[in-house]
Enzyme design. Structure first.
Site, PDB file in Angstrom:
ATOM      1  N   GLU A  72      -6.403  -5.519   8.109  1.00 62.61           N
ATOM      2  CA  GLU A  72      -5.016  -4.659   8.819  1.00 62.61           C
ATOM      3  C   GLU A  72      -4.858  -4.414  10.136  1.00 62.61           C
ATOM      4  O   GLU A  72      -5.578  -4.718  11.227  1.00 62.61           O
ATOM      5  CB  GLU A  72      -5.719  -3.151   8.379  1.00 62.61           C
ATOM      6  CG  GLU A  72      -6.298  -2.744   6.956  1.00 62.61           C
ATOM      7  CD  GLU A  72      -6.618  -1.522   7.181  1.00 62.61           C
ATOM      8  OE1 GLU A  72      -5.720  -0.633   6.213  1.00 62.61           O
ATOM      9  OE2 GLU A  72      -7.729  -0.873   7.354  1.00 62.61           O
TER      10      GLU A  72
ATOM     11  N   ASP B 137     -12.103   0.999   1.999  1.00 64.33           N
ATOM     12  CA  ASP B 137     -10.574   0.628   3.171  1.00 64.33           C
ATOM     13  C   ASP B 137     -11.511   1.086   4.640  1.00 64.33           C
ATOM     14  O   ASP B 137     -12.644   1.602   4.534  1.00 64.33           O
ATOM     15  CB  ASP B 137      -9.959   2.306   2.823  1.00 64.33           C
ATOM     16  CG  ASP B 137      -8.874   2.063   3.326  1.00 64.33           C
ATOM     17  OD1 ASP B 137      -8.362   1.076   4.926  1.00 64.33           O
ATOM     18  OD2 ASP B 137      -8.006   2.641   3.638  1.00 64.33           O
TER      19      ASP B 137
ATOM     20  N   GLU C  18       0.922  -1.303  -0.039  1.00 66.72           N
ATOM     21  CA  GLU C  18       0.309   0.032  -0.011  1.00 66.72           C
ATOM     22  C   GLU C  18       0.923   0.700  -0.494  1.00 66.72           C
ATOM     23  O   GLU C  18       1.749   1.709   0.890  1.00 66.72           O
ATOM     24  CB  GLU C  18      -1.038   0.168   1.121  1.00 66.72           C
ATOM     25  CG  GLU C  18      -1.908   1.039   0.929  1.00 66.72           C
ATOM     26  CD  GLU C  18      -2.890   1.201   2.196  1.00 66.72           C
ATOM     27  OE1 GLU C  18      -3.279   1.017   3.072  1.00 66.72           O
ATOM     28  OE2 GLU C  18      -3.767   2.282   2.549  1.00 66.72           O
TER      29      GLU C  18
ATOM     30  N   GLU D 168      -7.778   2.562  -2.954  1.00 72.46           N
ATOM     31  CA  GLU D 168      -9.174   1.855  -1.689  1.00 72.46           C
ATOM     32  C   GLU D 168      -9.474   3.338  -1.602  1.00 72.46           C
ATOM     33  O   GLU D 168      -9.218   4.368  -2.105  1.00 72.46           O
ATOM     34  CB  GLU D 168      -7.456   1.944  -0.508  1.00 72.46           C
ATOM     35  CG  GLU D 168      -6.212   1.314  -1.060  1.00 72.46           C
ATOM     36  CD  GLU D 168      -5.930   0.863   0.471  1.00 72.46           C
ATOM     37  OE1 GLU D 168      -6.084   1.427   1.163  1.00 72.46           O
ATOM     38  OE2 GLU D 168      -4.932  -0.505   0.638  1.00 72.46           O
TER      39      GLU D 168
ATOM     40  N   ASN E  98      -4.612   5.229  -2.347  1.00 67.95           N
ATOM     41  CA  ASN E  98      -5.419   5.835  -1.581  1.00 67.95           C
ATOM     42  C   ASN E  98      -6.528   6.969  -2.331  1.00 67.95           C
ATOM     43  O   ASN E  98      -5.372   7.431  -2.745  1.00 67.95           O
ATOM     44  CB  ASN E  98      -4.957   6.157   0.083  1.00 67.95           C
ATOM     45  CG  ASN E  98      -4.952   5.153   0.449  1.00 67.95           C
ATOM     46  OD1 ASN E  98      -5.515   4.226   1.644  1.00 67.95           O
ATOM     47  ND2 ASN E  98      -3.588   4.777   0.604  1.00 67.95           N
TER      48      ASN E  98
END
Ligand code: C2E
Ligand code: MG
Ligand code: MG
Ligand code: MG
Length: 283
Positions: free
Chosen positions: A232, A176, A59, A146, A114
């Protein structure tokens, strides 16, 4: 006596309040005058397939080193950029960096990026993302965007169209911080999605019976919608064990790897391959 105490309290509060406002003004000024291309960078946190502990992706996470303020957290950067109408610009600068860094990664490793609610609400920005992907010669299948539940809620129809375009290219879409904030369970099957990322607050409780039940429910919901699942915030071995036991496919967290610059990530990948195993398996 009580009265003077109260008054004292009041003064402290207003000083704190003033300090907060001053901080916001400083942040605003620093961002307005920032050399974004020079001051923004990305770090990369590994995402592992939980069963074999195989690195499958990373990520990309924004870092802002301001010459005036020092390191500013991405949460503050993004919130201020959104307020100042600068988020689209910030996103595109970061995405250009992401594509450049991605070219250095082995082809089988994907990258998550993101997006802000304001990016999804801007057709020009999404158009530009698509143009950049095409120009980069990076396979879109390696990209996952995301988004957050709030981003989707604000305009479901528009979000669906925009996300559909990214997905049509072959990129994947992840929800997310799933399970936090706004209840949008009904939204899950209305927008094109490939993956949910279960918020790290769930990982924290997942070794208790009720915490496990929560994750099991999310996981079965994901399964019934044919969505993959990332947990996560995995910080210890017990949590990692639970991820596999509960049948969630991917894990991300400090136990498996912190966000690091691309150089460091590449070194780790090289070392893992030389040893024929992951850093964790060797530990
Ligand atoms: P996120 O997308 O949910 O990213 C995960 C955050 O959790 C990251 O914080 C990461 O460093 C942190 N984290 C990962 N593993 C662990 C763990 O095991 N324990 C704990 N306590 N934390 C862990 P970070 O880098 O500070 O980013 C915060 C948020 O800022 C991100 O949350 C995302 O919403 C936003 N953000 C970061 N980069 C970008 C960007 O490029 N664009 C946009 N729009 N938002 C970004
Ligand atoms: Mg994220
Ligand atoms: Mg998250
Ligand atoms: Mg978050």
């Amino acid at each position: 006596h009580a009265k003077s105490h109260e008054r004292g309290h009041c003064v402290i509060f207003s000083r704190e309040h003033e300090a907060l406002i001053r901080d916001e003004h400083q942040l605003e000024a620093a961002l307005r005058h920032a050399d974004l291309d020079a001051e923004l960078s990305l770090v990369f946190q590994p995402i592992y397939e939980a069963r074999g502990i195989v690195l499958t992706g990373v990520e990309a996470l924004a870092r802002w080193q301001s010459p005036i303020l020092g390191q500013v957290t991405p949460d503050r950067l993004v919130a201020m950029a959104e307020r100042l109408g600068m988020i689209n610009q910030v996103t595109l600068i970061l995405f250009a960096k992401a594509l450049t860094e991605m070219a250095r990664l082995p082809r089988e490793i994907g990258m998550n990026f993101n997006l802000s609610v304001h990016d999804i609400a801007s057709p020009e920005t999404v158009q530009e993302l698509i143009r950049m992907i095409a120009a980069s010669r990076i396979a879109p299948q390696r990209l996952t965007f995301e988004i957050t539940e709030t981003a989707v809620i604000s305009d479901c129809a528009a979000a669906r169209a925009v996300l559909g375009r990214l997905r049509y290219l072959g990129a994947r879409i992840a929800m997310d911080d799933f399970g936090t904030g706004y209840s949008s369970l009904g939204m899950l099957h209305q927008i094109p999605l490939d993956l949910i990322k279960v918020d790290r607050s769930f990982a924290a409780g997942m070794t208790t019976p009720s915490g496990r039940a929560m994750i099991a429910a999310i996981r079965s919901l994901a399964q019934s919608l044919s969505l993959d699942c990332v947990i996560e915030g995995i910080e210890n071995e017990a949590q990692l064990m639970e991820v596999s036991l509960l049948g969630c496919r991917y894990a991300q967290g400090y136990l498996l790897g912190r966000p690091v610059p691309m150089e460091t990530l590449l070194r780790t990948i090289r070392e893992d391959r030389k040893n024929g195993q992951t850093a964790l398996a060797a530990a």
